[in-house]
Design an enzyme around this catalytic site. Sequence first.
Site, PDB file in Angstrom:
ATOM      1  N   SER A  26     -22.322   2.348   0.146  1.00 56.25           N
ATOM      2  CA  SER A  26     -22.557   3.560   0.937  1.00 56.25           C
ATOM      3  C   SER A  26     -23.691   4.394   0.360  1.00 56.25           C
ATOM      4  CB  SER A  26     -21.294   4.414   0.987  1.00 56.25           C
ATOM      5  OG  SER A  26     -21.033   4.994  -0.290  1.00 56.25           O
ATOM      6  N   TYR A  86       0.854  -1.188   0.000  1.00 57.42           N
ATOM      7  CA  TYR A  86       0.000   0.000   0.000  1.00 57.42           C
ATOM      8  C   TYR A  86       0.889   1.238   0.000  1.00 57.42           C
ATOM      9  CZ  TYR A  86      -3.660  -3.293   1.485  1.00 57.42           C
ATOM     10  OH  TYR A  86      -4.528  -4.345   1.583  1.00 57.42           O
ATOM     11  N   LEU A 107     -18.143  -2.743   2.253  1.00 60.24           N
ATOM     12  CA  LEU A 107     -19.091  -1.804   1.641  1.00 60.24           C
ATOM     13  C   LEU A 107     -19.032  -1.863   0.118  1.00 60.24           C
ATOM     14  CD1 LEU A 107     -18.675   1.263   4.029  1.00 60.24           C
ATOM     15  CD2 LEU A 107     -20.426  -0.532   4.048  1.00 60.24           C
ATOM     16  N   ARG A 129     -16.487  -1.847  -2.062  1.00 62.27           N
ATOM     17  CA  ARG A 129     -15.629  -0.782  -2.597  1.00 62.27           C
ATOM     18  C   ARG A 129     -16.299   0.585  -2.506  1.00 62.27           C
ATOM     19  NH1 ARG A 129     -10.560  -2.978  -2.865  1.00 62.27           N
ATOM     20  NH2 ARG A 129     -10.552  -4.925  -4.019  1.00 62.27           N
ATOM     21  N   GLY A 130     -17.172   0.749  -1.513  1.00 57.06           N
ATOM     22  CA  GLY A 130     -17.834   2.028  -1.301  1.00 57.06           C
ATOM     23  C   GLY A 130     -19.181   2.154  -1.980  1.00 57.06           C
ATOM     24  N   PHE A 131     -19.497   1.221  -2.887  1.00 58.62           N
ATOM     25  CA  PHE A 131     -20.757   1.327  -3.625  1.00 58.62           C
ATOM     26  C   PHE A 131     -21.949   1.227  -2.679  1.00 58.62           C
ATOM     27  CE2 PHE A 131     -22.119   0.068  -8.239  1.00 58.62           C
ATOM     28  CZ  PHE A 131     -22.858   1.229  -8.322  1.00 58.62           C
ATOM     29  N   SER A 136     -13.374  -4.729   2.119  1.00 59.12           N
ATOM     30  CA  SER A 136     -14.382  -4.127   1.235  1.00 59.12           C
ATOM     31  C   SER A 136     -15.800  -4.533   1.629  1.00 59.12           C
ATOM     32  CB  SER A 136     -14.112  -4.482  -0.227  1.00 59.12           C
ATOM     33  OG  SER A 136     -12.929  -3.894  -0.688  1.00 59.12           O
TER      34      SER A 136
END
Length: 327
Positions: free
Chosen positions: A212, A56, A206, A208-210, A204
Amino acid sequence: MEQHALGSQGLTVGIQGLGCMGMSAFYGTTDEKESLATIGRALELGVTLFDTAESYGPFVNEQLLGKALTGRREAAVVATKTGMEIADDGQVVGLNGRPEYVRRALERSLRHLGMEHVDLYYLHRVDPQVPIEETVGAMAELVAEGKVRHLGVCEAAAQTIRRAHAVHPLAAVQTEYSLFERGIEHDGVLKVLQESGIGLVAYSPLGRGFLSGAITDPDDFAEDDWRRTDPRFQGENFGRNLDVVREVRRIATDKNLTPSQLALAWVQHQGAVSIPGTKRRRYLEENIAATQVTLTPEDIAAIEAVAPHGAVTGDRYAPEFMGTLNG
């Protein structure tokens, strides 16, 4: 925060941890000051598991986490990863599970973290050129030396997990798991974890944030956001998957929750420790509130009706990266 036994090897963590990757890489602009404040706030709210990796950045995320935990090391369970070879100049070389690299990478991670040991050391991806027994054997030597407390693997196939666990007991397996990705329920991975007493860490959670609900158009992603390469966010897949999110939002609204909180509560209900990633305190606080949510059987049935396995279309990664999964 509720504490949770992660596997059967004596490792205990908060039911929700913090994924630190996005603070340094892949998800658009970064803000070190806010990231440090977010980690500090997580500690205040009872988060104990902090997840990073040498890849990372590379390296800079480990350095960030080490900086944030200065003087507070005892309050944290630090997880980092090896197996994606990174040259000392930061260039990504490829998968490498050879024993000599595992050792060299751990020593470098400890320097970047500024720590004498890591609590949970994962094999980030399985190297198909190296028997898993050799890789985990080298990781086990690091446990014997006191440089690592517990071992785990990421994104491994069920049989590979069995073989790794036979060499040295695994505390955890980390894999993508959410209402958007339920493959482990059907490919044997979840079964082997339950049979072997291995904990599940869901990254992940969520989607990959979708999940949310904040992403409604592909252009919502910054130009350098890695998610632009995710097939689930491309073409017709985007619209179909957005329909799933809308249904999740509807159920969440009925319970006076945000879609993120409902999605995280669902993962928690499955018995997994989630590590949602965020680089902002306000989202962290929203996510942690989900640890206080209890879902009823009726809630679970409603969620299952709108987000069953197979409801989401598109592979999890671009084709060049799909081959690194289920090693």
